[in-house]
Write an enzyme that holds these catalytic residues in place. Structure first.
Site, PDB file in Angstrom:
ATOM      1  N   ASN A  84       0.847  -1.188   0.000  1.00 25.03           N
ATOM      2  CA  ASN A  84       0.000   0.000   0.000  1.00 25.03           C
ATOM      3  C   ASN A  84       0.883   1.239   0.000  1.00 25.03           C
ATOM      4  OD1 ASN A  84      -2.906  -0.762   0.244  1.00 25.03           O
ATOM      5  ND2 ASN A  84      -2.231  -1.781   2.126  1.00 25.03           N
TER       6      ASN A  84
ATOM      7  N   GLU B 166       9.747  15.676  -9.501  1.00 25.12           N
ATOM      8  CA  GLU B 166       9.093  14.735 -10.400  1.00 25.12           C
ATOM      9  C   GLU B 166       8.609  15.398 -11.672  1.00 25.12           C
ATOM     10  OE1 GLU B 166       5.994  14.091  -7.301  1.00 25.12           O
ATOM     11  OE2 GLU B 166       4.607  14.260  -9.005  1.00 25.12           O
TER      12      GLU B 166
ATOM     13  N   SER C 171       5.299  14.065  -0.541  1.00 21.48           N
ATOM     14  CA  SER C 171       5.979  15.103  -1.296  1.00 21.48           C
ATOM     15  C   SER C 171       7.456  14.758  -1.290  1.00 21.48           C
ATOM     16  CB  SER C 171       5.721  16.480  -0.704  1.00 21.48           C
ATOM     17  OG  SER C 171       6.420  16.617   0.509  1.00 21.48           O
TER      18      SER C 171
END
Lengths: 157, 157, 157
Positions: free
Chosen positions: A38, A100, A43
């Site tokens: 899971n 990212e 961030s």
């Protein structure tokens, strides 16, 4: 995740096809070895003095794993996507940064984007960028949905 | 975060420019003092008997911080964005509610939106709204990407 | 959430109207009994040997709850939305998978989508699909915003 600071991490990436965009994403996670955990999305900062792993430790099915990830999916034939994480390190390993990119484009474009973001993030903090690592995946739709995923998975041990 | 209930919190907001939307977001977090933490995004309820801080405690680089946040970014010259958190408190401090707005508009619009949402949330629960706090930021694009961020960061100690 | 593995879970769903899309979402959570918790969004795998609850345990206001959820909101009169979680179980209960759908369509469409995703996820892992559970909600806008939500909430005890 209780206000703890992670101790170890691993940088992974993969792309995959699937019957739906979510299955393609799932299939990419399976290739990365984290399809049975899971993920808790984080961030993007790297804790100080993190040890970087070369391969995944054993993960119990369903374990909660704090993870920074970038992901893109696409379904239109010919569509080209990429997902990347750029990881910048300070000389003394006293922390670092992860940025990212996910969306249209190829591997080279995604790499340029995250490298630029890491450089700006270090400059803003007055930090010296001693090392740069890249996790990147790209995919182009033939006839089935595709996903591209890059992830930094963090561990407490 | 293991099914614990936070003890303290702080309400923060900032806007910033950056070379990319993600860098602008990062720069806003830096202004708020949480640019070097790993944020774990929460939905939006306030635990009972939470103590509200006036300034951030020291945060180790990379610490996992449960955070409710609203964020908007924009890149088109002239585009105007705002992000707000409206925090409603019960008289007995036995809990409260946080609602978020992020998107186009200015500070006044974002404030009206979150105030209205807080009022409806309290009415739905049959709670009396004793106090209202606002965290709001706005930004307008000149030539570089901008971000507006409002956050409630929670602590266990 | 500190890299623990959940022990119990419950599958819930509801739809609701509200003055704004976020209030509609909040009202659906209230109907589900989780409107006063802080949800931490998880990706979608079921831990091994999880015990499934028929009703919610008591939840302190503001508790951090790891939750897999699918949610859709809509505001245009006539718009029809649905949110579903499909949960597949292995024969030996050694884990399972959760897939989500949210977006336009009705309950039947959302069910078909998640069933198909669960079947593909099991096939990719070479797992036998022994049992399938569905949490689904649908809503159609009359004059106020609506939300449809399905959730699996996890507990450590």
């Amino acid at each position: 995740m209780s206000w703890t600071t992670p101790k170890k991490a691993i940088l992974l990436s993969a792309s995959a096809e699937g019957g739906t965009p979510l299955n393609a994403f799932d299939n990419a996670l399976l290739k990365m070895g984290i399809g049975n955990a899971n993920l808790v999305k984080l961030s993007s900062v790297i804790p100080a003095h993190l040890e970087w792993l070369d391969r995944l430790p054993e993960i119990p099915i369903g374990m909660l794993l704090p993870t920074v990830y970038a992901e893109a999916t696409a379904s239109e034939p010919g569509e080209q996507i990429a997902a990347a994480l750029g990881v910048g390190f300070r000389p003394d390993h006293a922390g670092g940064l992860i940025y990212e990119y996910s969306g249209h484009g190829d591997r080279a474009y995604a790499e340029r984007m995250v490298r630029r973001m890491v450089e700006e993030g270090f400059a803003m903090r007055g930090w010296e960028l001693a090392e740069f690592s890249l996790g990147v995946a790209e995919a182009r739709v033939k006839d089935r949905p595709v996903a591209a995923v890059a992830a930094v998975v963090m561990f407490p041990y």
